[in-house]
Design a protein around this motif. Structure first.
Motif, PDB file in Angstrom:
ATOM      1  N   SER A 155     -89.321  65.395 -10.011  1.00 20.11           N
ATOM      2  CA  SER A 155     -89.913  66.155  -8.937  1.00 20.11           C
ATOM      3  C   SER A 155     -91.288  66.349  -9.875  1.00 20.11           C
ATOM      4  CB  SER A 155     -89.364  67.463  -8.719  1.00 20.11           C
ATOM      5  OG  SER A 155     -90.216  68.183  -7.668  1.00 20.11           O
ATOM      6  N   PHE A 209     -85.809  70.733  -5.355  1.00 23.72           N
ATOM      7  CA  PHE A 209     -85.232  69.457  -6.176  1.00 23.72           C
ATOM      8  C   PHE A 209     -83.652  69.626  -6.100  1.00 23.72           C
ATOM      9  CE2 PHE A 209     -85.146  67.339 -10.615  1.00 23.72           C
ATOM     10  CZ  PHE A 209     -85.287  66.157 -10.025  1.00 23.72           C
ATOM     11  N   THR A 248     -90.682  65.375  -4.599  1.00 20.36           N
ATOM     12  CA  THR A 248     -89.618  64.405  -5.288  1.00 20.36           C
ATOM     13  C   THR A 248     -90.226  62.994  -5.222  1.00 20.36           C
ATOM     14  OG1 THR A 248     -87.976  65.597  -3.506  1.00 20.36           O
ATOM     15  CG2 THR A 248     -87.541  63.280  -4.307  1.00 20.36           C
TER      16      THR A 248
END
Length: 425
Positions: A167, A237, A267
């Motif tokens: 992330s 995440f 992401t």
């Protein structure tokens, strides 16, 4: 014979024998996209340059070094598309798809152009399959998009792939991370390459993606983005990982993945392999929640991936994966004389209308040469037509593997009789 030219460096011709491999893969890709509710979009091969400057990012290697950009006859700056997402997003906005039922799910199969150093798995004309989903901020959407690529790889029988996940946060939490990166890399200012130096103030995350060995080693000890994620990005995440666990899709967290384009947020992921040497990334993607707004649209989350077909072919060949056999000629009709030649044309046409691959002589060759050609093209059956066969209304069909012969009539039932003969094997 001296050719006047050859294909430009970094491009390739996909010929019969190889094109069937592409067709088999493309069929799987289209089927997976349809199963997940994605519809095809086709965009122009060239766009106004500002689309990629705004969308891809003017600090990226793609925009700074690799785009094919030129002035058209109207003195407008035009660029060949270097990737598919920006064009798909422009189409979404131009045609008002964002105002329709959400999420909007698009897929494309397209050629892209980048002026890169040519090597195995890295061409200047590359072929890409991509999916784009607009309108969903749900972490499960991230997992769904990843699962499309994972399903494609499993259907194709590809092994030894690693899903690397990271992330890179949102603009809010990235502000603190950007400051930390600048402070870290500033210590090594004298050792950084010229490109990294130019990005240190404007976009220090790009330094983590530098391929220069010195910069890469320095970047290995840089601060981790995962230590700077805000609570919302951390929660997002964790839910992505939870969803992947539920789908039983294995992954490794790699906090150094930033992807090569500026539009990514939160992401990011890559499917990588060790079977292709240095060009190990087969598929890459992630979330880009600010791209639609950046290109003049409403605030709208988005995500997707791009999958390189050229590398996918190389990977499947490297792993010895068998492709479906190309369709071969079912019946080759050899002819002797004008009447037989015309009859071979009409019979071949009738067979083709029933889904039978049929061929006949187009070059006026003798019988021996025709039969040699039938063998070269791998015809399963052959048949010889001459005056006697035309007069009698019957001909012998020969099984090219066993040599067995079967007599068929040349009338209206010929296609049915041949189909029955073929089905009996």
């Amino acid at each position: 014979m001296e050719l006047i030219t050859q294909a430009p460096r970094g491009t390739q011709d996909i010929l019969p024998g190889q094109s069937e491999k592409w067709q088999a893969i493309e069929q799987v890709l289209r089927e997976e996209a349809a199963l997940h509710g994605f519809g095809e979009v086709r965009t122009p091969v060239f766009e106004h340059t500002e689309l990629f400057q705004r969308g891809v990012g003017d600090t990226t290697d793609v925009v700074q070094k690799e785009m094919y950009t030129f002035l058209d006859k109207g003195n407008r700056s035009i660029s060949l598309r270097p990737e598919g997402t920006a064009g798909a997003t422009r189409a979404l906005l131009e045609h008002g798809l964002y105002a329709a039922a959400l999420p909007q799910k698009l897929w494309y199969e397209t050629s892209c152009y980048r002026y890169e150093k040519v090597q195995k798995g890295r061409l200047r004309e590359l072929h890409q399959f991509g999916v784009e989903m607009y309108g969903s901020a749900d972490p499960l959407a991230d997992a769904e998009v990843i699962s499309i690529a994972d399903s494609v790889f499993k259907r194709l029988g590809i092994k030894n792939l690693t899903l690397e996940l990271n992330s890179i946060g949102c603009p809010t939490c990235r502000a603190a991370y950007t400051k930390a990166l600048q402070e870290y890399f500033w210590q090594y200012k004298e050792q950084l390459c010229e490109t990294c130096l130019s990005r240190l103030d404007r976009n220090p995350m790009r330094l983590l993606d530098c391929k220069v060995e010195t910069c890469h080693k320095i970047g290995e000890k840089a601060p981790s983005i995962l230590d700077y994620l805000c609570d919302d990005c951390k929660a997002h995440f964790e839910k992505v990982k939870e969803a992947l666990d539920a789908l039983q899709i294995a992954y490794q967290v790699n906090d150094r993945i930033v992807r090569g384009l500026d539009y990514y947020t939160r992401t990011v992921f890559e499917f990588t392999t060790n079977d292709l040497g240095s060009q190990g990334t087969v598929c890459g993607g992630g979330r880009y929640d600010g791209l639609v707004e950046e290109l003049g649209g409403p605030s709208m989350p988005a995500l997707g991936f791009g999958l390189g077909l050229d590398r996918l072919i190389l990977l499947m060949e490297a792993q010895g994966i068998e492709f479906p056999a190309p369709k071969k000629c079912d019946l080759y009709i050899a002819s002797l004389g004008d009447a037989a030649h015309l009859k071979s044309l009409t019979l071949a046409s009738a067979l083709r209308s029933c889904g039978v691959a049929a061929a006949f002589d187009d070059l006026g060759r003798g019988l021996k040469a025709q039969m040699k050609y039938a063998d070269k093209i791998g015809a399963r059956f052959s048949m010889v037509l001459g005056d006697d066969e035309i007069t009698g209304g019957k001909a012998q069909v020969k099984n090219m593997e066993t040599g067995e012969k079967t007599e068929l009539t040349l009338g209206e039932d010929f296609t049915k009789e041949f189909a029955a003969l073929d089905a009996a094997l």
